[in-house]
Design a protein around this motif. Structure first.
Motif, short mmCIF file in Angstrom:
data_model
loop_
_atom_site.label_atom_id
_atom_site.label_comp_id
_atom_site.label_asym_id
_atom_site.label_seq_id
_atom_site.Cartn_x
_atom_site.Cartn_y
_atom_site.Cartn_z
N ARG A 48 47.34 -3.63 40.88
CA ARG A 48 47.16 -2.30 40.29
C ARG A 48 45.82 -2.37 39.57
NH1 ARG A 48 51.92 -1.36 38.10
NH2 ARG A 48 52.46 -0.30 40.02
N ARG A 50 42.41 -0.41 37.56
CA ARG A 50 42.02 0.72 36.73
C ARG A 50 40.53 0.64 36.44
NH1 ARG A 50 41.17 1.91 31.49
NH2 ARG A 50 41.98 -0.03 30.67
N THR A 54 41.11 6.22 35.82
CA THR A 54 41.71 6.25 37.15
C THR A 54 42.38 4.91 37.45
OG1 THR A 54 39.99 7.77 37.90
CG2 THR A 54 41.26 6.64 39.60
N SER A 55 43.67 4.97 37.84
CA SER A 55 44.36 3.75 38.26
C SER A 55 44.99 3.98 39.62
CB SER A 55 45.42 3.34 37.23
OG SER A 55 46.40 4.33 37.10
N TRP A 56 45.13 2.90 40.39
CA TRP A 56 45.68 2.99 41.73
C TRP A 56 46.21 1.63 42.16
CZ3 TRP A 56 40.73 2.03 40.58
CH2 TRP A 56 39.99 1.14 41.35
N ASP A 57 47.16 1.66 43.10
CA ASP A 57 47.70 0.44 43.69
C ASP A 57 46.97 0.17 44.99
OD1 ASP A 57 49.50 0.23 41.63
OD2 ASP A 57 51.18 1.09 42.74
N THR A 58 46.60 -1.09 45.19
CA THR A 58 45.86 -1.49 46.38
C THR A 58 46.04 -3.00 46.56
OG1 THR A 58 43.67 -1.36 47.45
CG2 THR A 58 43.68 -1.84 45.09
N LYS A 72 38.24 3.09 46.81
CA LYS A 72 38.39 4.24 47.69
C LYS A 72 37.61 5.45 47.15
CE LYS A 72 42.96 5.51 45.95
NZ LYS A 72 44.33 5.75 46.36
N GLN A 74 38.35 8.52 46.48
CA GLN A 74 38.95 9.28 45.37
C GLN A 74 38.60 8.66 44.02
OE1 GLN A 74 42.97 9.01 46.83
NE2 GLN A 74 43.08 11.23 47.08
N VAL A 75 38.63 7.33 43.96
CA VAL A 75 38.32 6.62 42.72
C VAL A 75 36.83 6.76 42.41
CG1 VAL A 75 38.24 4.35 41.61
CG2 VAL A 75 40.22 5.00 43.01
#
Length: 96
Positions: A48, A50, A54-58, A72, A74-75
């Motif tokens: 995960r 950040r 903005t945070s996201w799983d990848t 990505k 979006q980030v």
């Protein structure tokens, strides 16, 4: 395991659609490689991430001498990230 690191944003243009990455420091990458983790494709680890708000799983992937974190679109758009810029990344490794 929680990690914080800074990285210059680099572009991998071996494909028509460019991919952008933040690269973990080599010494930290070597420590991460020693962690017990289930085998996954390309030696990847689920994380995960950040940057800013903005945070996201990848996943991170080992490439040569260090792990890389894909950034990505979006980030990048949400945080105004461009090639050559420097980002501060908070990273939680989810598989150890």
């Amino acid at each position: 395991m929680r990690i914080e690191f800074e990285s210059e944003v680099t572009r991998w243009s071996a494909r028509v659609d460019s991919w952008f990455f933040a690269t973990l420091p080599e010494d930290l990458s070597l420590e991460i490689r020693e962690l017990p983790a289930p085998p996954r494709g390309f030696g990847s680890l689920r994380v995960r991430a950040r940057i800013g708000l903005t945070s996201w799983d990848t996943s991170i992937f080992f490439s040569g001498t260090a792990f890389v974190l894909p950034l990505k679109k979006q980030v990048r758009d949400a945080q105004g990230i461009e090639e050559g810029g420097v980002v501060l990344v908070d990273l939680d490794i989810l598989e150890v």
